[in-house]
Scaffold this motif. Structure first.
Motif, PDB file in Angstrom:
ATOM      1  N   LYS A  50       5.066   9.179   8.646  1.00 44.61           N
ATOM      2  CA  LYS A  50       3.688   9.067   8.157  1.00 44.61           C
ATOM      3  C   LYS A  50       3.021   7.793   8.663  1.00 44.61           C
ATOM      4  O   LYS A  50       1.844   7.806   9.035  1.00 44.61           O
ATOM      5  CB  LYS A  50       3.674   9.125   6.632  1.00 44.61           C
ATOM      6  N   ASN A  51       3.767   6.695   8.682  1.00 45.14           N
ATOM      7  CA  ASN A  51       3.211   5.439   9.205  1.00 45.14           C
ATOM      8  C   ASN A  51       2.889   5.560  10.689  1.00 45.14           C
ATOM      9  O   ASN A  51       1.844   5.080  11.157  1.00 45.14           O
ATOM     10  CB  ASN A  51       4.206   4.303   8.983  1.00 45.14           C
ATOM     11  N   SER A  52       3.782   6.188  11.437  1.00 39.67           N
ATOM     12  CA  SER A  52       3.569   6.305  12.886  1.00 39.67           C
ATOM     13  C   SER A  52       2.375   7.195  13.206  1.00 39.67           C
ATOM     14  O   SER A  52       1.701   6.986  14.224  1.00 39.67           O
ATOM     15  CB  SER A  52       4.834   6.831  13.568  1.00 39.67           C
ATOM     16  N   ILE A  53       2.108   8.168  12.357  1.00 44.20           N
ATOM     17  CA  ILE A  53       0.958   9.052  12.578  1.00 44.20           C
ATOM     18  C   ILE A  53      -0.342   8.258  12.524  1.00 44.20           C
ATOM     19  O   ILE A  53      -1.293   8.535  13.271  1.00 44.20           O
ATOM     20  CB  ILE A  53       0.952  10.192  11.538  1.00 44.20           C
ATOM     21  N   LYS A  54      -0.390   7.223  11.670  1.00 46.19           N
ATOM     22  CA  LYS A  54      -1.588   6.380  11.592  1.00 46.19           C
ATOM     23  C   LYS A  54      -1.864   5.701  12.929  1.00 46.19           C
ATOM     24  O   LYS A  54      -3.019   5.590  13.361  1.00 46.19           O
ATOM     25  CB  LYS A  54      -1.425   5.334  10.495  1.00 46.19           C
ATOM     26  N   VAL A  55      -0.800   5.239  13.585  1.00 44.16           N
ATOM     27  CA  VAL A  55      -0.978   4.596  14.892  1.00 44.16           C
ATOM     28  C   VAL A  55      -1.419   5.622  15.924  1.00 44.16           C
ATOM     29  O   VAL A  55      -2.321   5.369  16.728  1.00 44.16           O
ATOM     30  CB  VAL A  55       0.327   3.896  15.333  1.00 44.16           C
ATOM     31  N   ALA A  56      -0.793   6.808  15.899  1.00 39.88           N
ATOM     32  CA  ALA A  56      -1.176   7.860  16.844  1.00 39.88           C
ATOM     33  C   ALA A  56      -2.642   8.240  16.665  1.00 39.88           C
ATOM     34  O   ALA A  56      -3.374   8.415  17.643  1.00 39.88           O
ATOM     35  CB  ALA A  56      -0.271   9.078  16.650  1.00 39.88           C
ATOM     36  N   LYS A  57      -3.083   8.365  15.429  1.00 39.05           N
ATOM     37  CA  LYS A  57      -4.481   8.719  15.177  1.00 39.05           C
ATOM     38  C   LYS A  57      -5.429   7.622  15.654  1.00 39.05           C
ATOM     39  O   LYS A  57      -6.517   7.904  16.164  1.00 39.05           O
ATOM     40  CB  LYS A  57      -4.689   9.017  13.692  1.00 39.05           C
ATOM     41  N   ALA A  58      -5.022   6.357  15.488  1.00 39.02           N
ATOM     42  CA  ALA A  58      -5.835   5.253  16.001  1.00 39.02           C
ATOM     43  C   ALA A  58      -5.964   5.342  17.511  1.00 39.02           C
ATOM     44  O   ALA A  58      -6.991   4.952  18.082  1.00 39.02           O
ATOM     45  CB  ALA A  58      -5.224   3.916  15.602  1.00 39.02           C
ATOM     46  N   LEU A  59      -4.931   5.884  18.174  1.00 38.20           N
ATOM     47  CA  LEU A  59      -4.950   6.074  19.623  1.00 38.20           C
ATOM     48  C   LEU A  59      -5.597   7.397  20.020  1.00 38.20           C
ATOM     49  O   LEU A  59      -5.522   7.809  21.175  1.00 38.20           O
ATOM     50  CB  LEU A  59      -3.519   6.012  20.168  1.00 38.20           C
ATOM     51  N   GLU A  98       0.842  -1.196   0.000  1.00 33.27           N
ATOM     52  CA  GLU A  98       0.000   0.000   0.000  1.00 33.27           C
ATOM     53  C   GLU A  98       0.878   1.247   0.000  1.00 33.27           C
ATOM     54  O   GLU A  98       0.905   2.004  -0.961  1.00 33.27           O
ATOM     55  CB  GLU A  98      -0.941   0.021   1.202  1.00 33.27           C
ATOM     56  N   GLY A  99       1.603   1.478   1.094  1.00 29.30           N
ATOM     57  CA  GLY A  99       2.459   2.652   1.178  1.00 29.30           C
ATOM     58  C   GLY A  99       3.809   2.414   0.526  1.00 29.30           C
ATOM     59  O   GLY A  99       4.051   1.403  -0.135  1.00 29.30           O
ATOM     60  N   LYS A 100       4.722   3.362   0.728  1.00 29.75           N
ATOM     61  CA  LYS A 100       6.043   3.274   0.112  1.00 29.75           C
ATOM     62  C   LYS A 100       6.966   2.321   0.854  1.00 29.75           C
ATOM     63  O   LYS A 100       7.900   1.784   0.265  1.00 29.75           O
ATOM     64  CB  LYS A 100       6.671   4.665   0.033  1.00 29.75           C
ATOM     65  N   LEU A 101       6.737   2.135   2.152  1.00 32.19           N
ATOM     66  CA  LEU A 101       7.554   1.182   2.902  1.00 32.19           C
ATOM     67  C   LEU A 101       6.826   0.723   4.146  1.00 32.19           C
ATOM     68  O   LEU A 101       5.888   1.377   4.615  1.00 32.19           O
ATOM     69  CB  LEU A 101       8.919   1.778   3.258  1.00 32.19           C
ATOM     70  N   LEU A 102       7.262  -0.409   4.687  1.00 32.55           N
ATOM     71  CA  LEU A 102       6.749  -0.911   5.953  1.00 32.55           C
ATOM     72  C   LEU A 102       7.653  -0.419   7.079  1.00 32.55           C
ATOM     73  O   LEU A 102       8.862  -0.296   6.909  1.00 32.55           O
ATOM     74  CB  LEU A 102       6.723  -2.442   5.962  1.00 32.55           C
ATOM     75  N   SER A 103       7.066  -0.157   8.225  1.00 35.76           N
ATOM     76  CA  SER A 103       7.866   0.209   9.394  1.00 35.76           C
ATOM     77  C   SER A 103       7.188  -0.281  10.655  1.00 35.76           C
ATOM     78  O   SER A 103       5.985  -0.536  10.672  1.00 35.76           O
ATOM     79  CB  SER A 103       8.101   1.726   9.461  1.00 35.76           C
ATOM     80  N   GLY A 161       3.148  -3.580  19.693  1.00 34.17           N
ATOM     81  CA  GLY A 161       3.817  -3.194  18.466  1.00 34.17           C
ATOM     82  C   GLY A 161       3.042  -3.650  17.251  1.00 34.17           C
ATOM     83  O   GLY A 161       2.276  -4.615  17.303  1.00 34.17           O
ATOM     84  N   VAL A 162       3.248  -2.943  16.131  1.00 35.45           N
ATOM     85  CA  VAL A 162       2.557  -3.275  14.898  1.00 35.45           C
ATOM     86  C   VAL A 162       3.417  -2.837  13.718  1.00 35.45           C
ATOM     87  O   VAL A 162       4.148  -1.852  13.805  1.00 35.45           O
ATOM     88  CB  VAL A 162       1.162  -2.597  14.847  1.00 35.45           C
ATOM     89  N   ILE A 163       3.334  -3.606  12.621  1.00 34.03           N
ATOM     90  CA  ILE A 163       3.959  -3.207  11.372  1.00 34.03           C
ATOM     91  C   ILE A 163       2.924  -2.430  10.567  1.00 34.03           C
ATOM     92  O   ILE A 163       1.812  -2.908  10.335  1.00 34.03           O
ATOM     93  CB  ILE A 163       4.443  -4.424  10.559  1.00 34.03           C
ATOM     94  N   VAL A 164       3.306  -1.221  10.146  1.00 28.15           N
ATOM     95  CA  VAL A 164       2.396  -0.321   9.435  1.00 28.15           C
ATOM     96  C   VAL A 164       2.954  -0.048   8.041  1.00 28.15           C
ATOM     97  O   VAL A 164       4.156  -0.147   7.811  1.00 28.15           O
ATOM     98  CB  VAL A 164       2.237   1.003  10.206  1.00 28.15           C
ATOM     99  N   GLY A 165       2.078   0.325   7.136  1.00 29.64           N
ATOM    100  CA  GLY A 165       2.484   0.650   5.777  1.00 29.64           C
ATOM    101  C   GLY A 165       1.913  -0.304   4.758  1.00 29.64           C
ATOM    102  O   GLY A 165       1.994  -0.062   3.551  1.00 29.64           O
TER     103      GLY A 165
END
Length: 305
Positions: free
Chosen positions: A157-166, A117-122, A265-269
């Motif tokens: 950008k990936n970490s922001i998705k987790v923050a928004k989920a929280l 989906e995104g440019k990379l996984l993190s 922990g979670v892998i996002v992207g």
């Protein structure tokens, strides 16, 4: 959300979601998945060697009547099948069982049926520190070895998705370095200033980026005052962006093994959350990671991340 328990409670209230476990013949993973089932957080589809899964379940007193089991004898076939379950929509979350990380990620990124989906996984870790007044996110401790500036943008950008989920709408991202001043000899400090600029100019959105920060003055206002640092993000970090995988990995293990902080922990992207826990993670951490991934999957379905 200020506590890991809030993540679990939210997942209980909105779940369950379905997890596809690749090579599910893993004792600790099965225990965590079964605990998530008992809590109403998740359902599990167990992909792997059926006989071995049944042996592990028997040894751990897990009743398999509530699970769908798909027999695949080797880890590549199990990973491929688990990924296809997620990409087809039959499952919402991918989880690593007794399989090499490289194998499951290769299948997850398969161009034909993978979860690109995104440019990379993190990797994004979430901690509940004993002496901090909110949850603290840290990235990247597991995926990107020595990210350049462009990769750090994507990691943020990936970490922001987790923050928004929280439910942190505009997270404070502190770029962590070995010193607080920009030094041409320390590339991480140059990246920090550039990331701050890109955020200021709107190329990194939905957050506030600051740096370079030492770890102390990113999470402690007292340390920042002592060093004369007047940056508005000093002491109030939501997300710590580490310079490389060594820094992230050492921080992660320090928080887990010395500080004994609750974590997830979670892998996002990817197009779906990926649970990729370490063999050293305890059952609680694995359960917390499942709950975090369920939260992410729910928020994605709702369109809020």
């Amino acid at each position: 959300m200020e506590k890991i328990q809030e993540i679990i409670s939210y997942a209980q209230g909105k779940g369950p979601m379905t997890i596809a476990v690749a090579s599910a013949e893993d004792r600790d993973v099965l225990l965590a998945v079964d605990r998530a089932r008992e809590l109403g957080i998740a359902r599990g589809i167990l992909v792997g060697d059926k006989e071995k899964i049944e042996e592990v379940a028997k040894d751990t007193n897990i009743n398999l009547t509530d699970y769908e089991i798909i027999h695949k004898e080797n880890m590549q076939d199990a990973s491929s099948e688990a990924v296809k379950l997620v990409s087809s929509g039959k499952a919402h979350i991918l989880m690593k069982g007794l399989v090499d990380t490289a194998v499951i990620l290769k299948e997850a990124l398969n161009a034909d049926y993978g979860l690109r989906e995104g440019k990379l996984l993190s990797h994004v870790a979430v901690f509940e520190p004993h002496n901090y007044d909110k949850l603290l996110l840290m990235t990247d401790a597991a995926m990107n070895i020595a990210p350049d500036l462009e990769k750090k943008k994507e990691i943020i950008k990936n970490s922001i998705k987790v923050a928004k989920a929280l439910e942190v709408d505009t997270p404070n991202v502190c770029v962590i370095c070995a010193k607080e001043k920009v030094s041409p000899k320390m590339e991480a400090t140059l990246h920090a200033k550039e990331l701050e600029r890109l955020n200021r100019e709107g190329q990194i959105k939905d957050c506030v980026v600051g740096g370079p920060f030492g770890l102390d003055n990113a999470i402690s206002k007292e340390a920042a005052i002592h060093k004369g640092i007047e940056h508005p993000l000093a002491g109030v970090a939501d997300i710590l962006l580490m310079s490389n995988i060594e820094a992230g990995n050492v921080f992660y293990k320090t928080m887990v093994f010395l500080a004994k902080d609750k974590n997830a922990g979670v892998i996002v992207g990817a197009s779906a959350p990926i649970v990729l826990t370490s063999r050293a993670d305890n059952d609680e951490a694995k359960l917390n990671s499942i709950a975090l991934s369920v939260l992410m999957a729910i928020k994605k379905e709702e369109g809020s991340i």
